[in-house]
Design an enzyme around this catalytic site. Sequence first.
Site, PDB file in Angstrom:
ATOM      1  N   ARG A  69       0.827  -1.185   0.000  1.00  0.00           N
ATOM      2  CA  ARG A  69       0.000   0.000   0.000  1.00  0.00           C
ATOM      3  C   ARG A  69       0.873   1.252   0.000  1.00  0.00           C
ATOM      4  NH1 ARG A  69      -5.009   1.791  -1.279  1.00  0.00           N
ATOM      5  NH2 ARG A  69      -6.111   2.785   0.433  1.00  0.00           N
ATOM      6  N   THR A  93      -9.545   0.489  -9.794  1.00  0.00           N
ATOM      7  CA  THR A  93      -8.665  -0.518  -9.237  1.00  0.00           C
ATOM      8  C   THR A  93      -8.772  -1.706 -10.162  1.00  0.00           C
ATOM      9  OG1 THR A  93      -9.183   0.355  -7.085  1.00  0.00           O
ATOM     10  CG2 THR A  93      -8.333  -1.870  -7.091  1.00  0.00           C
ATOM     11  N   THR A 131      -4.032  -0.690  -7.374  1.00  0.00           N
ATOM     12  CA  THR A 131      -4.860   0.447  -7.741  1.00  0.00           C
ATOM     13  C   THR A 131      -4.079   1.748  -7.834  1.00  0.00           C
ATOM     14  OG1 THR A 131      -6.860   1.671  -7.099  1.00  0.00           O
ATOM     15  CG2 THR A 131      -5.428   0.996  -5.319  1.00  0.00           C
ATOM     16  N   ASP A 145      -7.835   8.226   0.396  1.00  0.00           N
ATOM     17  CA  ASP A 145      -8.393   7.123   1.193  1.00  0.00           C
ATOM     18  C   ASP A 145      -8.202   7.322   2.698  1.00  0.00           C
ATOM     19  OD1 ASP A 145      -9.452   5.783  -0.909  1.00  0.00           O
ATOM     20  OD2 ASP A 145      -8.061   4.101  -0.886  1.00  0.00           O
ATOM     21  N   SER A 175      -7.375   0.740   3.148  1.00  0.00           N
ATOM     22  CA  SER A 175      -7.893   0.307   1.850  1.00  0.00           C
ATOM     23  C   SER A 175      -9.080  -0.634   2.037  1.00  0.00           C
ATOM     24  CB  SER A 175      -6.794  -0.437   1.097  1.00  0.00           C
ATOM     25  OG  SER A 175      -7.318  -1.067  -0.036  1.00  0.00           O
ATOM     26  N   SER A 176      -9.927  -0.711   1.029  1.00  0.00           N
ATOM     27  CA  SER A 176     -11.017  -1.695   1.037  1.00  0.00           C
ATOM     28  C   SER A 176     -10.661  -2.933   0.228  1.00  0.00           C
ATOM     29  CB  SER A 176     -12.287  -1.081   0.434  1.00  0.00           C
ATOM     30  OG  SER A 176     -12.710   0.003   1.209  1.00  0.00           O
TER      31      SER A 176
HETATM   32  O1  DON Z   1      -7.820   0.938  -1.788  1.00  0.00           O
HETATM   33  C1  DON Z   1      -8.990   1.296  -1.853  1.00  0.00           C
HETATM   34  O2  DON Z   1      -9.849   0.919  -1.081  1.00  0.00           O
HETATM   35  C2  DON Z   1      -9.422   2.212  -2.964  1.00  0.00           C
HETATM   36  N1  DON Z   1      -8.372   3.143  -3.268  1.00  0.00           N
HETATM   37  C3  DON Z   1      -9.816   1.411  -4.149  1.00  0.00           C
HETATM   38  C4  DON Z   1     -10.321   2.287  -5.261  1.00  0.00           C
HETATM   39  C5  DON Z   1     -11.150   1.565  -6.227  1.00  0.00           C
HETATM   40  O3  DON Z   1     -11.392   0.396  -6.130  1.00  0.00           O
HETATM   41  C6  DON Z   1     -11.721   2.372  -7.326  1.00  0.00           C
HETATM   42  N2  DON Z   1     -12.180   1.521  -8.388  1.00  0.00           N
HETATM   43  N3  DON Z   1     -13.085   1.136  -8.872  1.00  0.00           N
END
Ligand code: DON
Length: 597
Positions: free
Chosen positions: A119, A406, A424, A448, A477-478
């Site tokens: 990350r 992502t 991502t 985020d 992050s998710s």
């Molecule tokens: O890490 C995360 O949770 C977000 N930055 C992910 C972003 C994301 O999935 C956008 N896409 N569709």
Amino acid sequence: MRNHRFRPSVLIAFSVIVFFSYSSTIAGAQTFRRDTEDQTNRRDTEAQTFRRGVVVAREANAADAGRDALRAGGNAIDAAIATALAMAVTHPEAGNIGGGGFIVAYIAKSKQVITYDFRETAPLASTERMYLDANDRPLPHHRAGPRAAGVPGTLRGLELAHREYGSLPWRKLVEPAIRSAREGFAITDHVAKTLNRELAAKTPVDRTQMNKLADFPASVSAFSKRDRSPWKAGDSLVQPELAATLERIADRGADDFYAGETARLIVRYMEEGGGLITRQDLASYRAKRREPIHTTFKGFDIYGIGPSASGGITIALMLNILERYDLKADGPRSIRTLHRVTEAMRRGFLTRALYLGDPDFESIDVNKLISKEYANEMAKSIDDGRATPSANLAPFRVILAEGEHTTHLSTIDAAGNAVALTYTLEDSFGSRAVVPGAGFLLNNEMGDFNLIPGRTDTAGRIGTKPNVIAPGKRMLSSQSPTIVLKDGRVHVVTGSPGGRTIPNTTLWVLLNLLEFDLDPAAAVAAPRTHHAWFPDIIQVERALFHDDVVKPLERLGHRVKAVDIQGDAHTIVVDERTGVRRGVPDPRHETAKAAGD
Ligand code: DON
């Protein structure tokens, strides 16, 4: 874990319950009549069957690069690395070397699940309120441009995975990416349309709203056609500066990016463009090996990613809550199933907001949060006859609010090693800012973090402490790369993009496979829902957004809204009996591919 006063069983005592003229039986097993219709309405893919190795990814050239790594004698780790590097060229909106991500991998030889956290981190010059004006309003530079970028982690992460478990030479894994960047590749209709949209200049240009590739000269030159005419499907995108960067990375490894010529170009851009990333930020970045998150669900072993991603803990908690129900008896589209899944999501995301952040900065009692006891405690407040208002669960004041990108890939090899990799740039094309002279996009992952400390509102803004900005800290992050084992062997490899919807998309794929026994193609195609505690609303894919679903959910007290699609879950399912591998590209995007032997 830090002391906390939150006890769901107590909080529910002051929940405001409004009784309507129906009872809990309303939420009963009303199987949704349009089941078959939903399936056939989609561009459903048949799962493709392979005997040895498979790569499933969003972009076909990149999936082929991974398959070629397998054919050259590489393992699932090599295949994932080659695919991820290729997608940095062929899927520029999300594939990256300027972003970050996570890997969950199964190592067949040692029968071990391992995870890597690569990350992004906040630059050392970051401060808690760096994206706010004096009135707590987010400043324009928080979503685009060099100041929105966290210190990238992708190359250190891929390098660490390669050093520990790769088998092919590093250069061989970078070569397909170099070739696509130098010689060009035929773009899809999707890439043509997104590039045309991003490159269309705004009139008049509003300097405070720089949020497109068109706003950054190096991005315009990296992604425009030579004659500046609009892109169309089949045109060749050539990226010479990116090819040169990848050449250096093939030669000198990730060190070039973090301490060599690429580092120099990044730092020069930061100094000229008002960004914060320094030489020291790059030199001190580390990818980390971490403990996987493990839980059981009805005889399956579920392995996910721990903090700094929230996916593993959130999914484990939701599954632990849901395993008390016989969801299968009601079916995946019954109102009672949709209600129960929503209530599990609500509590999963509440837990995420309260406790999760960078484990190197916050003390997180992971074992407690993924325990069956914690799930029991959370489940006590679930009422089958009524939605729990999200605000009733918050142990602090929630402020009334006024007012994707992502990519995931899955690999497996003939020996049974497997990789779930999600990475991502955050938004589509990240910060929109290409590093001049280096040809790659920087992420805008700083968004985020919880940007306004102390402000948690009904619109979904979270201001809880574990995820406020601090120098060197990873933003929560998710992402949810996930591997399921059955009797010690890989059964499912999955994950998805989609911001906060990611754990819920992944949950649905798991429930569809493990609880509802849908076949792999149907399990990935089936309509999905999302609830994130706040906003207190169920998001439902349009295929499921019909009166006979929406009305009963509304009568239970839920608010429901439609979205076109949710997630992009490229999945592998291994048949327990025969070992046959089924590769399922998510049918929501036509460019995805399963490639293997
Ligand atoms: O890490 C995360 O949770 C977000 N930055 C992910 C972003 C994301 O999935 C956008 N896409 N569709």
